[in-house]
Design a protein around this motif. Structure first.
Motif, PDB file in Angstrom:
ATOM      1  N   GLU A 229     -47.474 -71.886 -32.351  1.00  0.00           N
ATOM      2  CA  GLU A 229     -47.922 -71.777 -30.962  1.00  0.00           C
ATOM      3  C   GLU A 229     -48.652 -70.458 -30.782  1.00  0.00           C
ATOM      4  OE1 GLU A 229     -46.264 -71.933 -26.359  1.00  0.00           O
ATOM      5  OE2 GLU A 229     -45.265 -73.023 -27.980  1.00  0.00           O
ATOM      6  N   ARG A 230     -49.847 -70.532 -30.228  1.00  0.00           N
ATOM      7  CA  ARG A 230     -50.635 -69.326 -29.982  1.00  0.00           C
ATOM      8  C   ARG A 230     -50.450 -68.892 -28.530  1.00  0.00           C
ATOM      9  NH1 ARG A 230     -56.835 -68.327 -32.061  1.00  0.00           N
ATOM     10  NH2 ARG A 230     -57.091 -66.172 -31.284  1.00  0.00           N
ATOM     11  N   ILE A 231     -50.231 -67.614 -28.354  1.00  0.00           N
ATOM     12  CA  ILE A 231     -50.065 -67.038 -27.017  1.00  0.00           C
ATOM     13  C   ILE A 231     -51.100 -65.934 -26.852  1.00  0.00           C
ATOM     14  CG2 ILE A 231     -48.544 -65.722 -25.495  1.00  0.00           C
ATOM     15  CD1 ILE A 231     -46.188 -67.156 -26.658  1.00  0.00           C
ATOM     16  N   THR A 232     -51.928 -66.054 -25.832  1.00  0.00           N
ATOM     17  CA  THR A 232     -53.005 -65.085 -25.593  1.00  0.00           C
ATOM     18  C   THR A 232     -53.049 -64.726 -24.111  1.00  0.00           C
ATOM     19  OG1 THR A 232     -54.314 -66.113 -27.357  1.00  0.00           O
ATOM     20  CG2 THR A 232     -55.472 -64.640 -25.866  1.00  0.00           C
ATOM     21  N   TYR A 233     -53.092 -63.448 -23.829  1.00  0.00           N
ATOM     22  CA  TYR A 233     -53.237 -63.001 -22.436  1.00  0.00           C
ATOM     23  C   TYR A 233     -53.671 -61.534 -22.426  1.00  0.00           C
ATOM     24  CZ  TYR A 233     -48.484 -61.324 -23.449  1.00  0.00           C
ATOM     25  OH  TYR A 233     -47.382 -60.731 -24.034  1.00  0.00           O
ATOM     26  N   THR A 234     -54.222 -61.112 -21.319  1.00  0.00           N
ATOM     27  CA  THR A 234     -54.644 -59.723 -21.138  1.00  0.00           C
ATOM     28  C   THR A 234     -53.880 -59.139 -19.959  1.00  0.00           C
ATOM     29  OG1 THR A 234     -56.841 -60.194 -22.026  1.00  0.00           O
ATOM     30  CG2 THR A 234     -56.608 -58.190 -20.713  1.00  0.00           C
ATOM     31  N   VAL A 235     -53.347 -57.935 -20.149  1.00  0.00           N
ATOM     32  CA  VAL A 235     -52.526 -57.299 -19.112  1.00  0.00           C
ATOM     33  C   VAL A 235     -53.043 -55.890 -18.842  1.00  0.00           C
ATOM     34  CG1 VAL A 235     -50.437 -58.610 -19.604  1.00  0.00           C
ATOM     35  CG2 VAL A 235     -50.880 -56.491 -20.859  1.00  0.00           C
ATOM     36  N   PRO A 236     -52.821 -55.386 -17.620  1.00  0.00           N
ATOM     37  CA  PRO A 236     -53.178 -53.990 -17.333  1.00  0.00           C
ATOM     38  C   PRO A 236     -52.365 -53.038 -18.202  1.00  0.00           C
ATOM     39  CG  PRO A 236     -52.715 -55.214 -15.311  1.00  0.00           C
ATOM     40  CD  PRO A 236     -52.256 -56.072 -16.445  1.00  0.00           C
ATOM     41  N   LEU A 237     -52.950 -51.918 -18.548  1.00  0.00           N
ATOM     42  CA  LEU A 237     -52.256 -50.892 -19.327  1.00  0.00           C
ATOM     43  C   LEU A 237     -52.351 -49.571 -18.578  1.00  0.00           C
ATOM     44  CD1 LEU A 237     -50.846 -50.321 -22.103  1.00  0.00           C
ATOM     45  CD2 LEU A 237     -53.074 -49.457 -22.873  1.00  0.00           C
ATOM     46  N   ALA A 238     -51.207 -49.047 -18.186  1.00  0.00           N
ATOM     47  CA  ALA A 238     -51.175 -47.782 -17.457  1.00  0.00           C
ATOM     48  C   ALA A 238     -51.755 -46.660 -18.319  1.00  0.00           C
ATOM     49  CB  ALA A 238     -49.743 -47.447 -17.045  1.00  0.00           C
ATOM     50  N   LYS A 239     -52.452 -45.743 -17.679  1.00  0.00           N
ATOM     51  CA  LYS A 239     -53.121 -44.658 -18.393  1.00  0.00           C
ATOM     52  C   LYS A 239     -52.156 -43.866 -19.257  1.00  0.00           C
ATOM     53  CE  LYS A 239     -56.121 -40.643 -17.568  1.00  0.00           C
ATOM     54  NZ  LYS A 239     -56.781 -39.814 -16.516  1.00  0.00           N
ATOM     55  N   GLU A 240     -50.936 -43.656 -18.739  1.00  0.00           N
ATOM     56  CA  GLU A 240     -49.970 -42.828 -19.473  1.00  0.00           C
ATOM     57  C   GLU A 240     -49.418 -43.527 -20.715  1.00  0.00           C
ATOM     58  OE1 GLU A 240     -47.721 -44.630 -15.905  1.00  0.00           O
ATOM     59  OE2 GLU A 240     -49.701 -43.756 -16.314  1.00  0.00           O
ATOM     60  N   LEU A 241     -49.687 -44.831 -20.875  1.00  0.00           N
ATOM     61  CA  LEU A 241     -49.198 -45.564 -22.037  1.00  0.00           C
ATOM     62  C   LEU A 241     -50.209 -45.635 -23.185  1.00  0.00           C
ATOM     63  CD1 LEU A 241     -47.307 -48.560 -20.384  1.00  0.00           C
ATOM     64  CD2 LEU A 241     -46.309 -46.574 -21.530  1.00  0.00           C
ATOM     65  N   VAL A 242     -51.438 -45.168 -22.944  1.00  0.00           N
ATOM     66  CA  VAL A 242     -52.464 -45.259 -23.979  1.00  0.00           C
ATOM     67  C   VAL A 242     -52.049 -44.473 -25.226  1.00  0.00           C
ATOM     68  CG1 VAL A 242     -54.852 -44.722 -24.592  1.00  0.00           C
ATOM     69  CG2 VAL A 242     -54.322 -45.697 -22.330  1.00  0.00           C
ATOM     70  N   ALA A 243     -51.541 -43.266 -25.030  1.00  0.00           N
ATOM     71  CA  ALA A 243     -51.129 -42.443 -26.172  1.00  0.00           C
ATOM     72  C   ALA A 243     -49.980 -43.101 -26.917  1.00  0.00           C
ATOM     73  CB  ALA A 243     -50.733 -41.047 -25.697  1.00  0.00           C
ATOM     74  N   ALA A 244     -49.056 -43.712 -26.183  1.00  0.00           N
ATOM     75  CA  ALA A 244     -47.926 -44.393 -26.823  1.00  0.00           C
ATOM     76  C   ALA A 244     -48.407 -45.583 -27.642  1.00  0.00           C
ATOM     77  CB  ALA A 244     -46.922 -44.846 -25.766  1.00  0.00           C
ATOM     78  N   LEU A 245     -49.365 -46.337 -27.124  1.00  0.00           N
ATOM     79  CA  LEU A 245     -49.909 -47.477 -27.866  1.00  0.00           C
ATOM     80  C   LEU A 245     -50.587 -47.008 -29.149  1.00  0.00           C
ATOM     81  CD1 LEU A 245     -50.471 -50.542 -27.908  1.00  0.00           C
ATOM     82  CD2 LEU A 245     -52.622 -50.059 -26.718  1.00  0.00           C
TER      83      LEU A 245
END
Length: 277
Positions: A229-245
């Motif tokens: 099963e393929r699951i695809t979606y786009t979600v907002p990413l908070a600015k403060e989480l960019v470094a963590a990602l």
């Protein structure tokens, strides 16, 4: 009488499910000794740490995954960007009483999946001690082991479900550990996974796109009945989480220091492979 220590709580949980353990050295059965060690019939002994996990590595191991990386991974998972995947996995293993997460890291996926399904016990194993220390600290309701799947500390046919989420697999060991009528669930990234990040890090290079066809083919060869099963979606990413990602994904490890990464959303695109041994 005061509250039990984390070591005592971890030992009590391990004792409750002791038949699922096997010595990683000689494969004999184990018992909990004085709430402080797992000991086998041949007297091989593994200490239960004060945080409540057990280290069952039989050899030295180094890991490139740091405490900071696992903190970043927990922050990203806690933000909810994997909620739909975790919910789908929980739905697939509703009846599973024993669940093993292989390459569990700091345990966030397993803990959230077990909370979603509200029954059973989760075991997490990872070779990275820093991840297991964090898992035991945050999620004492599950059982956590530092260990190597090549010499895993579990008895045959112990688990109703085995999870392998964005992590390397050991199919021979999965088939040894899975109970009759159990399932193995592997999550692999698909072509759109974190595409916004890849576009900025690997612009105009072969790494901007990729395929996991060989991994999926190997999974199909390993299990006689496979659903995908393929699951695809786009979600907002908070600015403060960019470094963590950036810290939690290997893609971010190769970022040049002068490269600015600007993200306000991120795409999750995975295939969930469900196999029966």
């Amino acid at each position: 009488m005061g509250a039990l220590s984390k070591r005592a709580l971890g030992a009590a949980l391990m004792e409750q499910y002791i038949t699922l353990f096997a010595c990683p050295i000689c494969q004999s059965s184990m018992h909990v000794y004085e709430q402080g060690r797992l000991v086998c019939a041949a007297n091989h002994s593994f200490d239960i740490a004060k945080q409540g996990y057990v280290n069952m590595l039989t050899h030295g191991a180094t890991s490139k995954y740091s405490k900071s990386l696992f903190e970043s991974r927990k922050a990203i998972i806690d933000s909810g960007i994997y909620d739909a995947i975790e919910a789908k996995i929980a739905e697939c293993i509703t009846s599973a009483n024993t669940v093993l997460d292989t390459g569990c890291g700091e345990g966030s996926h397993l803990a959230r999946i077990m909370a979603e399904k509200s029954k059973g016990i989760g075991f997490g194993i990872d070779i990275a001690k820093e991840g297991i220390v964090a898992a035991a600290r945050h999620y004492p309701q599950q059982i956590w082991c530092v260990g190597d799947l090549a010499k895993s500390p579990f008895a045959p046919s112990s688990f109703d479900a085995i999870l392998n989420i964005l992590s390397p697999a050991n199919y021979d060991e999965f088939k040894r550990l899975i109970a009759p009528n159990g399932c193995v669930i592997k999550v692999v990234p698909q072509s759109g996974y974190l595409q916004e990040l890849r576009a900025q890090l690997y612009a105009d290079s072969s790494k901007e796109t990729y395929s996991n066809e060989q991994i999926v083919a190997r999974f199909r060869e390993s299990f006689h009945k496979v659903d995908v099963e393929r699951i695809t979606y786009t979600v907002p990413l908070a600015k403060e989480l960019v470094a963590a990602l950036l810290e939690m994904t290997p893609m971010g490890w190769y970022k040049k220091d002068n490269t600015d990464i600007l993200l306000n959303e991120i795409t999750i695109d995975v295939e969930i492979l469900i196999g029966e041994a």
